[in-house]
Design a protein around this motif. Structure first.
Motif, mmCIF file in Angstrom:
data_model
loop_
_atom_site.group_PDB
_atom_site.id
_atom_site.type_symbol
_atom_site.label_atom_id
_atom_site.label_comp_id
_atom_site.label_asym_id
_atom_site.label_seq_id
_atom_site.Cartn_x
_atom_site.Cartn_y
_atom_site.Cartn_z
ATOM 1 N N SER A 161 0.733 -1.360 -0.118
ATOM 2 C CA SER A 161 -0.271 0.356 -0.136
ATOM 3 C C SER A 161 0.862 1.300 -0.093
ATOM 4 O O SER A 161 0.363 2.710 -0.370
ATOM 5 C CB SER A 161 -0.885 0.125 1.497
ATOM 6 O OG SER A 161 -0.345 -0.260 2.263
ATOM 7 N N GLN A 162 1.857 1.170 1.084
ATOM 8 C CA GLN A 162 3.229 2.114 0.876
ATOM 9 C C GLN A 162 3.999 2.038 -0.477
ATOM 10 O O GLN A 162 4.756 0.168 -0.305
ATOM 11 C CB GLN A 162 2.978 3.139 1.785
ATOM 12 C CG GLN A 162 2.272 3.628 2.987
ATOM 13 C CD GLN A 162 2.450 4.419 4.348
ATOM 14 O OE1 GLN A 162 3.151 3.806 4.731
ATOM 15 N NE2 GLN A 162 1.021 4.828 4.485
ATOM 16 N N PRO A 163 5.197 2.601 -0.389
ATOM 17 C CA PRO A 163 5.937 2.120 -1.329
ATOM 18 C C PRO A 163 7.435 1.496 0.109
ATOM 19 O O PRO A 163 7.674 2.574 0.762
ATOM 20 C CB PRO A 163 7.218 3.697 -1.900
ATOM 21 C CG PRO A 163 6.108 4.582 -1.584
ATOM 22 C CD PRO A 163 4.432 4.309 -1.303
ATOM 23 N N THR A 164 8.132 0.809 -0.926
ATOM 24 C CA THR A 164 9.331 0.074 0.210
ATOM 25 C C THR A 164 10.180 -0.151 -0.005
ATOM 26 O O THR A 164 10.067 -0.822 -1.422
ATOM 27 C CB THR A 164 8.108 -1.030 1.413
ATOM 28 O OG1 THR A 164 9.553 -1.395 2.263
ATOM 29 C CG2 THR A 164 8.071 -2.427 0.081
ATOM 30 N N ALA A 210 2.822 2.978 9.970
ATOM 31 C CA ALA A 210 3.592 2.119 9.118
ATOM 32 C C ALA A 210 3.053 0.560 9.415
ATOM 33 O O ALA A 210 3.422 -0.299 9.202
ATOM 34 C CB ALA A 210 4.914 2.079 9.544
ATOM 35 N N ALA A 211 2.735 0.463 11.098
ATOM 36 C CA ALA A 211 1.905 -0.581 11.092
ATOM 37 C C ALA A 211 0.769 -0.922 10.515
ATOM 38 O O ALA A 211 0.279 -2.088 10.363
ATOM 39 C CB ALA A 211 2.248 -0.730 12.845
ATOM 40 N N VAL A 212 -0.038 -0.362 10.244
ATOM 41 C CA VAL A 212 -1.371 -0.101 9.909
ATOM 42 C C VAL A 212 -0.980 -0.585 8.045
ATOM 43 O O VAL A 212 -1.696 -1.467 7.134
ATOM 44 C CB VAL A 212 -1.966 1.303 10.376
ATOM 45 C CG1 VAL A 212 -3.665 1.185 9.053
ATOM 46 C CG2 VAL A 212 -2.186 1.383 11.384
ATOM 47 N N ALA A 213 0.079 -0.066 7.641
ATOM 48 C CA ALA A 213 0.728 -0.519 6.027
ATOM 49 C C ALA A 213 0.922 -1.792 5.871
ATOM 50 O O ALA A 213 0.434 -2.056 5.420
ATOM 51 C CB ALA A 213 1.026 0.432 5.309
ATOM 52 N N ALA A 214 1.894 -2.295 7.394
ATOM 53 C CA ALA A 214 2.191 -3.460 6.860
ATOM 54 C C ALA A 214 0.570 -4.381 7.160
ATOM 55 O O ALA A 214 1.155 -5.615 6.678
ATOM 56 C CB ALA A 214 2.995 -3.425 7.986
ATOM 57 N N LEU A 215 -0.137 -4.655 8.274
ATOM 58 C CA LEU A 215 -1.272 -4.878 8.299
ATOM 59 C C LEU A 215 -2.197 -5.022 7.177
ATOM 60 O O LEU A 215 -2.763 -6.315 7.098
ATOM 61 C CB LEU A 215 -1.939 -4.710 9.325
ATOM 62 C CG LEU A 215 -3.591 -5.861 9.775
ATOM 63 C CD1 LEU A 215 -2.586 -6.840 10.079
ATOM 64 C CD2 LEU A 215 -4.021 -4.506 11.019
ATOM 65 N N VAL A 216 -2.007 -4.033 6.492
ATOM 66 C CA VAL A 216 -3.483 -4.184 5.039
ATOM 67 C C VAL A 216 -2.511 -4.531 4.332
ATOM 68 O O VAL A 216 -3.040 -5.946 3.293
ATOM 69 C CB VAL A 216 -3.438 -2.394 4.967
ATOM 70 C CG1 VAL A 216 -3.740 -2.508 3.100
ATOM 71 C CG2 VAL A 216 -3.889 -1.808 5.343
ATOM 72 N N ASP A 217 -1.288 -4.737 4.095
ATOM 73 C CA ASP A 217 -0.229 -5.896 3.505
ATOM 74 C C ASP A 217 -0.302 -6.869 3.340
ATOM 75 O O ASP A 217 -0.490 -7.760 2.075
ATOM 76 C CB ASP A 217 0.960 -5.090 2.758
ATOM 77 C CG ASP A 217 1.408 -3.648 2.515
ATOM 78 O OD1 ASP A 217 0.004 -2.971 1.972
ATOM 79 O OD2 ASP A 217 2.411 -3.169 3.001
ATOM 80 N N ARG A 218 0.157 -7.687 4.923
ATOM 81 C CA ARG A 218 -0.630 -9.009 5.274
ATOM 82 C C ARG A 218 -1.827 -9.477 4.548
ATOM 83 O O ARG A 218 -1.414 -11.050 3.782
ATOM 84 C CB ARG A 218 0.360 -9.367 5.824
ATOM 85 C CG ARG A 218 1.365 -8.661 6.084
ATOM 86 C CD ARG A 218 1.995 -9.248 7.461
ATOM 87 N NE ARG A 218 1.724 -10.838 7.423
ATOM 88 C CZ ARG A 218 2.625 -11.930 8.811
ATOM 89 N NH1 ARG A 218 3.041 -11.113 9.759
ATOM 90 N NH2 ARG A 218 3.103 -13.505 8.411
ATOM 91 N N LEU A 219 -2.920 -9.000 5.216
ATOM 92 C CA LEU A 219 -4.001 -8.698 4.762
ATOM 93 C C LEU A 219 -4.257 -9.195 3.383
ATOM 94 O O LEU A 219 -5.313 -10.260 2.697
ATOM 95 C CB LEU A 219 -5.467 -8.266 5.592
ATOM 96 C CG LEU A 219 -5.296 -7.978 7.522
ATOM 97 C CD1 LEU A 219 -6.409 -7.040 7.664
ATOM 98 C CD2 LEU A 219 -5.528 -9.393 7.537
ATOM 99 N N GLY A 271 3.456 8.507 15.537
ATOM 100 C CA GLY A 271 2.775 8.162 14.678
ATOM 101 C C GLY A 271 3.056 7.586 13.261
ATOM 102 O O GLY A 271 2.348 6.777 12.841
ATOM 103 N N ALA A 272 4.207 7.872 13.135
ATOM 104 C CA ALA A 272 4.546 7.497 11.802
ATOM 105 C C ALA A 272 5.109 5.772 12.182
ATOM 106 O O ALA A 272 4.475 4.757 11.311
ATOM 107 C CB ALA A 272 5.922 7.992 11.437
ATOM 108 N N VAL A 273 5.225 5.616 13.499
ATOM 109 C CA VAL A 273 5.460 4.147 13.557
ATOM 110 C C VAL A 273 4.161 3.270 13.597
ATOM 111 O O VAL A 273 3.782 2.823 12.836
ATOM 112 C CB VAL A 273 5.854 3.845 15.309
ATOM 113 C CG1 VAL A 273 5.930 2.216 15.224
ATOM 114 C CG2 VAL A 273 7.721 4.250 14.785
ATOM 115 N N GLY A 274 3.006 3.840 13.426
ATOM 116 C CA GLY A 274 1.414 3.583 13.932
ATOM 117 C C GLY A 274 1.116 3.270 12.650
ATOM 118 O O GLY A 274 0.945 2.612 11.785
#
Length: 471
Positions: free
Chosen positions: A261-264, A319-328, A314-317
């Motif tokens: 969902s975000q560039p990585t 990133a965690a949401v983006a990682a969760l979206v990617d895995r789901l 805030g940034a950590v949160g």
């Protein structure tokens, strides 16, 4: 005879027995009584051709399909990796032989010339220009009427057509005949259109001996992810889409793709998603006789500069949401996890569009109520809005009671109206009906979002609809 079954493809043995494409099946059986025939499956043929095209990606990323049974490869700058053109051709023939296939190939300076030589030249020619001129006029790939006209005019070969003035050819057979001739002779460009756009970043690993263990192949993929991450970091980019291709030694390939969902450019995050993708495969990654090439490409990249951590994490949160979206999204499918993206419209049902969460670029714009106040818009909308029967105290006032789904609701409280005008600038007549929205609560405490479609000066008897439910 128009409805007769005909041969659409023959192998070398059938051709040696005098059978050819277009021959009626009855005539073919009369010549060869024990002939084996199979129904044509165009979809299966196309699927097989695309799988072969994927396998040819080991030679060059510039691979195009030449309907109905051919491939075009732009090997400029690639042939030396396989010992030259002869070595590359030998490798392709060897892999096709393992699949029980035979092929005809040709090398030329242009795609049109290679196509014509492969299909109409029985033997390889040392002089490309002379070989092209000896080809039949069918190699120009003109309409059947134009080809027949050339033959009736006594022009049997490409050389015969090239010997005539271009003005004469254009006047009699059209400009397309001249254009086709110039492309075939190399006087005009004829670039191929690859079936896949070459990705921005490609890293790969070739093996002298095929890799027979899937675990080791995934370990190599992790190393490639690190190389791709360093390449992305140098350009200050991040990847949104990653594609791993495992090339088997028998010529087949297996492709795995992931999206974010975000560039990585974090190799661990990329490999975690690849691990999730492998786990949910119904057909495991089978190495067969082994993988002799593993490639990781990044088809979609976006700028990714260094970021500063926000206060309160805030940034950590994020990133965690983006990682969760990617895995789901990887586990459940990209269409199962969605995000609302804003659209250029103030009409409620058109103001947002549900897109895959890994594809949408940002959150939707939705009116937010003040702290402690009830929400201004419902979470659930009906699409389309459902009609209701309304009784109002005054014609342009709020509803007093309404009937929805054969149930009567007495209105105890209301808020509104919130007036939303029509998008008159998008209509040909420049008109449209205004909506008056009300937030209403019935006697049992249930809250609804209803609207009157049209003012009384716009419509004599406006209709009422329920558009959403509040939690």
């Amino acid at each position: 005879m128009k409805g007769a079954l005909r041969l659409v493809a023959v192998d070398a043995r059938a051709r040696a027995l005098g059978l050819e494409v277009g021959l009626a099946l009855a005539d073919a059986r009369a010549r060869v009584p024990d002939l084996l025939v199979f129904d044509q499956d165009e979809h299966a043929d196309q699927d097989w051709l695309e799988r072969i095209a994927d396998g040819c990606g080991r030679y060059t990323p510039m691979v195009a399909i030449d309907p109905e049974d051919g491939l075009l490869l732009d090997i400029a700058g690639c042939a030396h990796l396989f010992g030259g053109e002869a070595g590359l051709a030998a490798d392709i023939e060897m892999r096709c032989a393992h699949l029980g296939m035979t092929l005809r190939h040709a090398f030329a300076d242009t795609a049109d010339a290679a196509h014509a030589l492969a299909r109409y030249q029985a033997l390889p020619a040392a002089d490309e220009a002379a070989a092209i001129r000896r080809l039949p006029v069918a190699a120009l790939r003109l309409e059947p009427e134009a080809t027949l006209g050339l033959q009736r005019a006594g022009l049997k070969t490409v050389g015969d057509v090239a010997a005539r003035p271009m003005v004469t050819i254009a006047a009699r057979f059209g400009g397309e005949a001249v254009a086709a001739l110039r492309r075939l002779l190399g006087e005009a460009d004829s670039p191929i259109v690859p079936r896949r756009v070459p990705p921005s970043i490609i890293v790969e690993r070739r093996f002298a001996e095929p890799v027979a263990r899937t675990e080791y192949a995934l370990a190599i993929l992790e190393e490639l992810a690190g190389e791709a991450g360093r390449a992305l970091e140098e350009g200050k980019y991040g990847g949104r889409r990653f594609e791993a291709v495992f090339f088997r030694s028998d010529g087949l390939t297996r492709t795995l793709g992931i999206e974010t969902s975000q560039p990585t450019r974090d190799p661990k995050r990329v490999m975690r998603l690849f691990g999730d993708r492998v786990e949910r495969l119904s057909d495991p990654v089978d190495p067969g006789f082994g993988f002799d090439l593993i490639r990781l490409s990044v088809p979609l990249i976006e700028p990714l500069a260094a970021t500063q951590l926000k206060l309160e994490g805030g940034a950590v949160g994020e990133a965690a949401v983006a990682a969760l979206v990617d895995r789901l999204s990887t586990r459940l499918g990209r269409g199962r996890v969605q995000r609302l993206a804003p659209c250029d419209s103030h009409i409620p049902e058109q103001a947002q569009l549900a897109l895959p969460a890994v594809e949408a670029s940002g959150p939707a714009i939705w009116p937010v109520s003040a702290l402690g106040e009830p929400s201004l818009r419902p979470i659930h909308l009906f699409d389309p809005p459902q009609p209701i029967e309304v009784i109002a105290e005054v014609p342009d006032g709020p509803p007093h009671r309404f009937r929805w789904r054969r149930a009567l609701h007495e209105v105890r409280r209301f808020e509104g109206p919130e007036r939303i005008a029509a998008e008159w600038w998008r209509r040909k007549d420049g008109k449209g009906l205004t909506r008056d929205y009300y937030r209403v609560e019935d006697a049992r405490g249930r809250r609804f979002w209803v609207f009157r479609h049209g003012l009384y000066e716009e419509k004599a008897d406006p209709d009422w609809y329920i558009h959403g439910l509040f939690a």
